[in-house]
Design an enzyme around this catalytic site. Sequence first.
Site, short mmCIF file in Angstrom:
data_model
loop_
_atom_site.label_atom_id
_atom_site.label_comp_id
_atom_site.label_asym_id
_atom_site.label_seq_id
_atom_site.Cartn_x
_atom_site.Cartn_y
_atom_site.Cartn_z
CE LYS A 62 -38.49 -33.72 1.72
NZ LYS A 62 -39.69 -32.94 1.49
CE LYS A 82 -31.90 -32.01 -5.85
NZ LYS A 82 -32.76 -30.83 -5.95
CE LYS A 112 -29.98 -30.55 2.57
NZ LYS A 112 -31.02 -29.92 1.78
P1 TYM Z 1 -37.40 -28.39 -0.16
O1 TYM Z 1 -38.68 -29.05 -0.50
O2 TYM Z 1 -36.15 -29.18 -0.29
O3 TYM Z 1 -37.41 -27.86 1.32
C1 TYM Z 1 -38.43 -27.00 1.76
C2 TYM Z 1 -37.90 -25.93 2.67
O4 TYM Z 1 -37.26 -26.50 3.80
C3 TYM Z 1 -35.97 -25.95 3.96
N1 TYM Z 1 -35.07 -26.97 4.53
C4 TYM Z 1 -34.22 -26.73 5.53
N2 TYM Z 1 -33.95 -25.61 6.23
C5 TYM Z 1 -33.03 -25.70 7.20
N3 TYM Z 1 -32.37 -26.84 7.52
C6 TYM Z 1 -32.60 -27.99 6.86
N4 TYM Z 1 -31.96 -29.10 7.20
C7 TYM Z 1 -33.55 -27.96 5.79
N5 TYM Z 1 -34.03 -28.89 4.92
C8 TYM Z 1 -34.96 -28.26 4.16
C9 TYM Z 1 -35.53 -25.55 2.57
O5 TYM Z 1 -34.54 -24.56 2.61
C10 TYM Z 1 -36.82 -25.04 1.99
O6 TYM Z 1 -37.05 -23.71 2.37
N6 TYM Z 1 -36.45 -25.54 -4.10
C11 TYM Z 1 -37.28 -25.65 -2.92
C12 TYM Z 1 -38.77 -25.66 -3.24
C13 TYM Z 1 -39.22 -24.50 -4.04
C14 TYM Z 1 -39.29 -23.13 -3.61
C15 TYM Z 1 -39.79 -22.42 -4.71
C16 TYM Z 1 -39.00 -22.49 -2.42
C17 TYM Z 1 -39.66 -24.55 -5.31
N7 TYM Z 1 -40.02 -23.28 -5.72
C18 TYM Z 1 -40.01 -21.03 -4.63
C19 TYM Z 1 -39.20 -21.11 -2.35
C20 TYM Z 1 -39.70 -20.40 -3.45
C21 TYM Z 1 -36.94 -26.96 -2.25
O7 TYM Z 1 -36.48 -27.89 -2.85
O8 TYM Z 1 -37.26 -27.03 -0.96
#
Ligand code: TYM
Length: 327
Positions: free
Chosen positions: A197, A111, A194
Amino acid sequence: METVVSGIRPTGNLHLGNYFGAVKNFLRLQDEYKCFFFIADWHSLTTHPKPGDVTANVRKILAEYLACGINPDKAAVYVQSDVKEILELYLFLNMNAYLGELQRVTSFKEKARKQPENVNAGLLTYPTLMAADIIIHKANKVPVGKDQEQNMEMARKFARRFNMIYGVDLFPEPESYHFTAEAVKVPGLDGSGKMGKSEGNAIYLIDDAATIRKKVMKAVTDSGPVEPNSVKPEAIENLFTMLKIVSSQDTYDYFNEKYNNCEIRYGDLKKQLAEDIIQFTSPIRERILEISADTDYMDKVVAVGAEKARESAAATMKEVRKIIGFK
Ligand code: TYM
């Protein structure tokens, strides 16, 4: 009973990566565990400092959570910023988080490279906020996709470190949860790694049939194998991974055999894949549209969810303060 926590940032609509990496497992877990599923609106500020209408962004994900089948009578469904206790734990964890280890986190480095004009402290301490989200409910399981593995390692490290420094056994070590042997990584169909968004290659649950067909038909392919049983190049492997995720085993086997015999017609494969995705997403899409219209219902869901989450968070923070020395 074991506790489950997970969250998603409200920076757009849910895509197939979010669904198959995370939400599908929320649904599996909500019947058996004490679950907390939230919308990580503070986290989104690390990349989107001017989020615009936060309430609208949050409602978008909320409608999609509910449309996927997350049941607010079973799980606490809430918005991160409604639970201020998380901030206090974030502060305490930051006091024992070191610059070097935070700087080494791959997603921080990525990032920082993507937004060199805004390498902010929130981005650096993203893993401590995420750890706070998780351990504030003393979570045992965290359903997330493969891309979150390093953040999960950090969460375990911070939980262990707290216990060690203060000589207590307060926080269990949270494990990532995936139903399959391996964490899921839903691929992009543009030949890249992957689906995401920010990668601009996502198929959203809210996409209509025509949009899905268009996106899938544009997927990157090649001129086809010339030797039987060739190893698939990444773009082709990604298409097959997607088939494995949304289509039947028979469909997968059919196209795999065609590939192995050098008879594959990618146009046919894509058509089938698009129809299978549409079959999966269209009932969810209909429910999203219905639920989105009912803002009163959504507001009620997160009000009740915040109550439940605050109760659990407040109990933990009472212990944390006492352990550190605040009376
Ligand atoms: P975020 O918002 O980027 O994505 C949400 C969830 O979707 C999963 N994900 C994927 N899994 C498989 N293949 C993909 N292409 C793919 N794209 C997204 C992510 O692994 C995630 O599970 N840091 C986290 C948000 C967060 C969080 C937490 C999660 C904040 N606090 C506490 C668990 C526990 C995030 O940015 O997810």
